[in-house]
Design a protein around this motif. Structure first.
Motif, PDB file in Angstrom:
ATOM      1  N   GLY A 101      42.559  32.773  40.501  1.00  0.00           N
ATOM      2  CA  GLY A 101      41.543  33.613  39.866  1.00  0.00           C
ATOM      3  C   GLY A 101      40.767  34.432  40.885  1.00  0.00           C
ATOM      4  O   GLY A 101      40.452  35.599  40.656  1.00  0.00           O
ATOM      5  N   LEU A 102      40.469  33.821  42.015  1.00  0.00           N
ATOM      6  CA  LEU A 102      39.765  34.549  43.071  1.00  0.00           C
ATOM      7  C   LEU A 102      40.643  35.649  43.660  1.00  0.00           C
ATOM      8  O   LEU A 102      40.162  36.759  43.922  1.00  0.00           O
ATOM      9  CB  LEU A 102      39.331  33.568  44.152  1.00  0.00           C
ATOM     10  N   ALA A 103      41.930  35.383  43.832  1.00  0.00           N
ATOM     11  CA  ALA A 103      42.851  36.412  44.337  1.00  0.00           C
ATOM     12  C   ALA A 103      42.993  37.556  43.337  1.00  0.00           C
ATOM     13  O   ALA A 103      43.032  38.732  43.718  1.00  0.00           O
ATOM     14  CB  ALA A 103      44.212  35.795  44.626  1.00  0.00           C
ATOM     15  N   ALA A 104      43.032  37.232  42.042  1.00  0.00           N
ATOM     16  CA  ALA A 104      43.106  38.292  41.029  1.00  0.00           C
ATOM     17  C   ALA A 104      41.817  39.097  40.991  1.00  0.00           C
ATOM     18  O   ALA A 104      41.841  40.311  40.756  1.00  0.00           O
ATOM     19  CB  ALA A 104      43.389  37.683  39.655  1.00  0.00           C
ATOM     20  N   ALA A 105      40.681  38.454  41.234  1.00  0.00           N
ATOM     21  CA  ALA A 105      39.410  39.189  41.279  1.00  0.00           C
ATOM     22  C   ALA A 105      39.378  40.140  42.468  1.00  0.00           C
ATOM     23  O   ALA A 105      38.859  41.263  42.360  1.00  0.00           O
ATOM     24  CB  ALA A 105      38.243  38.208  41.357  1.00  0.00           C
ATOM     25  N   ILE A 106      39.935  39.721  43.586  1.00  0.00           N
ATOM     26  CA  ILE A 106      40.012  40.614  44.744  1.00  0.00           C
ATOM     27  C   ILE A 106      40.935  41.782  44.417  1.00  0.00           C
ATOM     28  O   ILE A 106      40.657  42.928  44.773  1.00  0.00           O
ATOM     29  CB  ILE A 106      40.485  39.839  45.989  1.00  0.00           C
ATOM     30  N   GLY A 107      42.026  41.512  43.705  1.00  0.00           N
ATOM     31  CA  GLY A 107      42.917  42.593  43.288  1.00  0.00           C
ATOM     32  C   GLY A 107      42.238  43.550  42.333  1.00  0.00           C
ATOM     33  O   GLY A 107      42.473  44.760  42.385  1.00  0.00           O
ATOM     34  N   ALA A 108      41.382  43.027  41.468  1.00  0.00           N
ATOM     35  CA  ALA A 108      40.677  43.890  40.523  1.00  0.00           C
ATOM     36  C   ALA A 108      39.658  44.774  41.225  1.00  0.00           C
ATOM     37  O   ALA A 108      39.349  45.867  40.755  1.00  0.00           O
ATOM     38  CB  ALA A 108      39.978  43.045  39.452  1.00  0.00           C
ATOM     39  N   SER A 109      39.126  44.322  42.353  1.00  0.00           N
ATOM     40  CA  SER A 109      38.129  45.121  43.052  1.00  0.00           C
ATOM     41  C   SER A 109      38.729  45.968  44.172  1.00  0.00           C
ATOM     42  O   SER A 109      38.002  46.705  44.833  1.00  0.00           O
ATOM     43  CB  SER A 109      37.051  44.209  43.635  1.00  0.00           C
ATOM     44  N   ALA A 110      40.031  45.876  44.385  1.00  0.00           N
ATOM     45  CA  ALA A 110      40.658  46.593  45.501  1.00  0.00           C
ATOM     46  C   ALA A 110      40.562  48.105  45.349  1.00  0.00           C
ATOM     47  O   ALA A 110      40.467  48.818  46.341  1.00  0.00           O
ATOM     48  CB  ALA A 110      42.116  46.181  45.638  1.00  0.00           C
TER      49      ALA A 110
END
Length: 114
Positions: free
Chosen positions: A12-21
């Motif tokens: 979930g944290l990795a997907a959140a970083i992807g969403a903010s990239a």
């Protein structure tokens, strides 16, 4: 059980970083002194933001379900039956959920930092 909740929190944290990239990524790179025309390619990730946000919600929902499950579902010798371990997992869950929320909503508040 331990691995599955950790995997869903980290995913979930990795997907959140992807969403903010697409939004926070170029600003963070510029603040670090990294520049180049390739930074503009990070905005190509913007159409995938809803997918990343959906993955964040699903994975953190799964991690929350595993974190807050009833104690009677835990076997006697498992770590989830220990109150200290359970309290630590709750702190880790909510701190990473807050961090993921900041990443996902960076599209809206990053404007105020410029």
């Amino acid at each position: 059980m331990v691995k599955s909740s950790q995997v869903s929190i980290l995913g979930g944290l990795a997907a959140a970083i992807g969403a903010s990239a697409c939004c926070a990524g170029p600003l963070v790179l510029l603040l670090l002194g990294i520049s180049g025309t390739w930074i503009s390619y990070l905005t190509l990730l913007d159409p995938y933001r809803p997918i990343f946000i959906f993955v964040v919600v699903v994975l953190f929902g799964l991690a929350g379900w595993k974190t807050y499950r009833p104690l009677k579902e835990c076997a006697e010798g498992e770590l989830c039956a220990s109150p200290k371990v359970r309290a630590r997992r709750i702190v880790i869950f909510w701190s990473t959920a807050l961090l993921a929320f900041l990443f996902v909503t960076s599209n809206y508040w990053i404007i105020w930092l410029i």
